[in-house]
Design a protein around this motif. Structure first.
Motif, mmCIF file in Angstrom:
data_model
loop_
_atom_site.group_PDB
_atom_site.id
_atom_site.type_symbol
_atom_site.label_atom_id
_atom_site.label_comp_id
_atom_site.label_asym_id
_atom_site.label_seq_id
_atom_site.Cartn_x
_atom_site.Cartn_y
_atom_site.Cartn_z
ATOM 1 N N TRP A 1 41.566 104.138 -135.667
ATOM 2 C CA TRP A 1 41.070 102.919 -134.996
ATOM 3 C C TRP A 1 39.581 102.915 -134.660
ATOM 4 C CZ3 TRP A 1 42.934 98.239 -133.087
ATOM 5 C CH2 TRP A 1 42.156 97.629 -132.096
ATOM 6 N N MET A 2 38.945 101.754 -134.831
ATOM 7 C CA MET A 2 37.592 101.527 -134.314
ATOM 8 C C MET A 2 37.535 100.208 -133.563
ATOM 9 S SD MET A 2 34.610 100.181 -137.043
ATOM 10 C CE MET A 2 34.013 101.761 -137.398
ATOM 11 N N ASN A 3 36.736 100.177 -132.462
ATOM 12 C CA ASN A 3 36.290 98.878 -131.943
ATOM 13 C C ASN A 3 34.777 98.901 -131.734
ATOM 14 O OD1 ASN A 3 38.018 100.206 -129.583
ATOM 15 N ND2 ASN A 3 36.586 98.944 -128.479
ATOM 16 N N ASP A 4 34.277 98.475 -130.616
ATOM 17 C CA ASP A 4 32.846 98.168 -130.440
ATOM 18 C C ASP A 4 31.834 99.122 -131.084
ATOM 19 O OD1 ASP A 4 34.384 96.878 -128.569
ATOM 20 O OD2 ASP A 4 33.295 97.622 -126.843
ATOM 21 N N PRO A 5 30.727 98.555 -131.595
ATOM 22 C CA PRO A 5 29.558 99.382 -131.915
ATOM 23 C C PRO A 5 28.957 99.911 -130.616
ATOM 24 C CG PRO A 5 28.990 97.044 -132.108
ATOM 25 C CD PRO A 5 30.471 97.123 -131.854
ATOM 26 N N SER B 1 45.279 107.533 -133.860
ATOM 27 C CA SER B 1 46.204 106.522 -134.389
ATOM 28 C C SER B 1 45.414 105.275 -134.775
ATOM 29 C CB SER B 1 47.284 106.167 -133.354
ATOM 30 O OG SER B 1 46.815 105.173 -132.475
ATOM 31 N N PRO B 2 46.028 104.382 -135.554
ATOM 32 C CA PRO B 2 45.328 103.132 -135.889
ATOM 33 C C PRO B 2 45.459 102.075 -134.795
ATOM 34 C CG PRO B 2 47.361 103.297 -137.147
ATOM 35 C CD PRO B 2 47.279 104.545 -136.307
ATOM 36 N N GLU B 3 45.791 102.518 -133.587
ATOM 37 C CA GLU B 3 45.803 101.615 -132.432
ATOM 38 C C GLU B 3 44.760 102.103 -131.433
ATOM 39 O OE1 GLU B 3 49.613 102.447 -132.813
ATOM 40 O OE2 GLU B 3 49.355 100.900 -134.348
ATOM 41 N N TRP B 4 44.398 101.210 -130.525
ATOM 42 C CA TRP B 4 43.478 101.593 -129.461
ATOM 43 C C TRP B 4 44.121 102.689 -128.612
ATOM 44 C CZ3 TRP B 4 43.116 101.346 -124.048
ATOM 45 C CH2 TRP B 4 41.820 101.467 -123.532
ATOM 46 N N GLY B 5 43.347 103.635 -128.158
ATOM 47 C CA GLY B 5 43.851 104.714 -127.307
ATOM 48 C C GLY B 5 42.672 105.375 -126.628
ATOM 49 N N PRO B 6 42.842 106.588 -126.074
ATOM 50 C CA PRO B 6 41.717 107.241 -125.393
ATOM 51 C C PRO B 6 40.479 107.294 -126.302
ATOM 52 C CG PRO B 6 43.740 108.444 -125.003
ATOM 53 C CD PRO B 6 44.074 107.377 -126.009
ATOM 54 N N ASP C 1 42.842 110.555 -146.420
ATOM 55 C CA ASP C 1 43.172 110.105 -147.777
ATOM 56 C C ASP C 1 43.850 108.751 -147.772
ATOM 57 O OD1 ASP C 1 42.088 112.111 -149.071
ATOM 58 O OD2 ASP C 1 43.965 112.963 -149.880
ATOM 59 N N ASN C 2 44.850 108.652 -146.922
ATOM 60 C CA ASN C 2 45.588 107.394 -146.810
ATOM 61 C C ASN C 2 44.674 106.225 -146.507
ATOM 62 O OD1 ASN C 2 48.206 107.592 -147.333
ATOM 63 N ND2 ASN C 2 48.911 107.433 -145.198
ATOM 64 N N ALA C 3 43.822 106.426 -145.519
ATOM 65 C CA ALA C 3 42.948 105.338 -145.080
ATOM 66 C C ALA C 3 41.954 104.974 -146.179
ATOM 67 C CB ALA C 3 42.205 105.754 -143.816
ATOM 68 N N GLN C 4 41.404 105.985 -146.825
ATOM 69 C CA GLN C 4 40.372 105.707 -147.829
ATOM 70 C C GLN C 4 40.952 105.099 -149.098
ATOM 71 O OE1 GLN C 4 37.149 105.720 -147.040
ATOM 72 N NE2 GLN C 4 37.840 106.342 -145.001
ATOM 73 N N PRO D 1 46.440 94.193 -140.597
ATOM 74 C CA PRO D 1 47.381 94.733 -141.585
ATOM 75 C C PRO D 1 47.006 96.122 -142.102
ATOM 76 C CG PRO D 1 46.862 92.461 -142.090
ATOM 77 C CD PRO D 1 45.936 92.868 -140.989
ATOM 78 N N GLU D 2 45.715 96.489 -142.035
ATOM 79 C CA GLU D 2 45.324 97.815 -142.529
ATOM 80 C C GLU D 2 45.899 98.944 -141.672
ATOM 81 O OE1 GLU D 2 43.192 95.611 -141.096
ATOM 82 O OE2 GLU D 2 41.471 96.602 -140.145
ATOM 83 N N GLN D 3 46.446 98.610 -140.513
ATOM 84 C CA GLN D 3 47.048 99.661 -139.672
ATOM 85 C C GLN D 3 48.149 100.409 -140.416
ATOM 86 O OE1 GLN D 3 47.760 97.089 -136.272
ATOM 87 N NE2 GLN D 3 46.345 98.285 -135.021
ATOM 88 N N GLU D 4 48.838 99.696 -141.320
ATOM 89 C CA GLU D 4 49.892 100.386 -142.083
ATOM 90 C C GLU D 4 49.303 101.413 -143.052
ATOM 91 O OE1 GLU D 4 51.462 97.907 -145.740
ATOM 92 O OE2 GLU D 4 51.239 96.537 -144.028
ATOM 93 N N HIS D 5 47.988 101.348 -143.278
ATOM 94 C CA HIS D 5 47.313 102.340 -144.122
ATOM 95 C C HIS D 5 46.470 103.308 -143.290
ATOM 96 C CE1 HIS D 5 47.426 98.901 -147.284
ATOM 97 N NE2 HIS D 5 48.561 99.568 -147.287
#
Ligand code: FRU
Length: 480
Positions: A39-43, A63-68, A20-23, A312-316
């Protein structure tokens, strides 16, 4: 339920607590691929299977950071409307316990195969203490994937060559005749980026073929996410070299993505090529991957963000997005050109001209410019002083994107060379709530950036210096 399925289920449950928060984020994109949350990175695994496009992506659901890394997944019939699918891969086995890193997908015998890198940290230093191996996962329905029992399918780099033993990742697989090939990102022991070529008869047993390409001394310390494909009679190696030093207006992004255009000799497996050329001159374009459309177009998608950039979207509770799918082709000088796929016209609402408030949609501006002209466009202008500036100088033939006053988030200026063609310049600008993708002369150059203005900042202005003209200004708001 096996370990892998349990890991997927757990991640999916967690994502729901943040969806909900993210959307609801005011920066949430309306017509670009983003995660449900986090979080997302590469296609990854960009492919077609059972009449649909499949796109996977590097996903950290917790999390909104890179991780496993997990693999998120979306599908589409038209490259425009995307449907969320369950998480496809989660770290669950000893060989991928710290991440299912980037890779690709291919259909074989009616099943969809994913080839990805299993990552394991062997100590605290993530540059040195790691082990990367290549793995397979298979699906009958294209949605639920089982990891192959014989994983890893490539567990060591070939011995006796200057190949770093552990930085060894991002397999991109394709088929020619009865042979499957894959390219892998690599580096030498003294930190020169390179690409390795492998072959296989069945996708399960792989044989090293050659070091297909290697950077010159000091060019880049690692080549990530390679992709090799034929394009208009040449072979194109698309990849993302890390650590390239800026030179004038070139290589100014925090990390680069670009191409070597040349000829891959299918007998000696050497690749002769021209110089490295950037794919996009904006700020936020990395790790592009391609697939073929059923009608034979080469389509690319890249991560529309950048390592080490502020998000900045990490806060959301979300971070990162995909660029629009872009068709690529070679021009008469063997330069790779790219432009959003024509299917995107389906998003166009009624065309507007005159007093415009471009926000979520496509803006097209055509100029007729004298040799000394300056053209300037202000986008996403707000009463609070926000503005994103696009400026073209006909003397230097440079197009400039300035996001210093674009809102919160990172600033900066990028420039690229866009030759004036018979005095004409056309800019097509695809804008979403927190992104801008600029295409000059329908694909000659592109500049892609995340920007974070307020939703109310939708003011617009365009002007040119005396004696030059703005031939037309058209805007199509997009249905999301
Ligand atoms: C590129 C990259 C890949 C790796 C993945 C990990 O952005 O560093 O080389 O597989 O991201 O998420």
């Amino acid at each position: 339920m096996n370990k892998h399925q349990k890991a997927i289920e757990k991640a999916a449950e967690f994502v729901e607590t943040k969806r909900d928060n993210a959307q609801k984020s005011p920066w949430q994109l309306a017509y670009h691929i983003t995660t449900p949350a986090n979080w997302m990175n590469d296609p990854n695994g960009f492919s077609t299977f059972n009449g649909k496009y499949h796109l996977f992506y590097q996903f950290h659901p917790y999390s909104p950071e890179w991780g496993p890394m997990h693999w998120g997944h979306v599908t589409s019939k038209d490259l425009v409307h995307w449907e969320e699918q369950p998480i496809a891969l989660a770290p669950s086995e000893a060989y991928d316990v710290d991440g299912c890193f980037s890779g690709s997908a291919i259909e074989k015998d009616g099943m969809l195969y994913l080839m990805y890198t299993g990552n394991v940290w062997t100590g605290p230093d993530h540059d040195k203490d790691l082990k990367q191996v290549q793995c397979i996962a298979v699906s009958e329905d294209g949605i639920h994937f089982e990891k192959y029992e014989g994983n890893p399918v490539i567990s060591e780099v070939p011995a006796g060559l200057d190949i770093h033993p552990y930085h060894f990742r991002d397999p991109k697989v394709w088929q020619e005749g009865n042979t499957y090939y894959c390219v892998l990102g690599s580096r030498t022991n003294d930190q020169q980026g390179q690409v390795l070529l492998y072959q296989s008869a069945d996708l399960l047993e792989w044989e090293f073929v050659s070091v297909l390409a290697r950077g010159e001394d000091g060019f880049s310390f690692m080549w990530e996410c390679p992709d090799l494909f034929e394009l208009d009679g040449k072979d194109v190696l698309l990849f993302s070299p890390q650590g390239v030093k800026p030179r004038g207006d070139y290589f100014k992004n925090l990390h680069q993505a670009g191409t070597l255009v040349g000829d891959w000799d299918r007998t000696s497996h050497t690749f002769t090529h021209d110089d490295f050329t950037m794919m996009d001159y904006g700020f936020d374009y990395y790790a592009p991957q391609s697939t073929l459309s059923p009608d034979g177009r080469r389509i690319t998608i890249a991560w529309m963000a950048m390592w080490e950039s502020q998000m900045p979207e990490q806060e959301h509770d979300w971070a990162g997005a995909m660029t629009l799918p872009r068709e690529v082709w070679l021009d008469a000088e063997n330069q790779v050109r790219s432009y959003p796929v024509r299917e995107l016209e389906a998003l166009r609402g009624e065309m507007q001209t005159g007093d415009l408030k471009p926000y979520i949609g496509e803006l097209q501006v055509e100029f007729d410019l004298k040799k000394t002209a300056i053209a300037e466009m202000l986008l996403r202008v707000g009463e609070n002083g926000e503005k994103t500036i696009l400026r073209y100088d006909a003397i230097t033939e440079k197009l400039e994107l300035n996001r210093y006053n674009s809102g919160v988030g990172p600033g900066g200026i990028r420039r690229c060379h866009v030759p004036l063609r018979d005095g004409k310049l056309t800019l097509n600008i695809f804008m979403d709530r927190s992104s801008i993708e600029v295409f000059a002369n329908r694909g000659e150059k592109s500049m892609t950036a995340r920007i974070y203005p307020a939703a109310e900042s939708t003011g617009f202005d365009v002007k040119v210096s005396a004696e030059s003209t703005i031939s037309s200004v058209l805007y199509w708001p997009f249905h999301s």
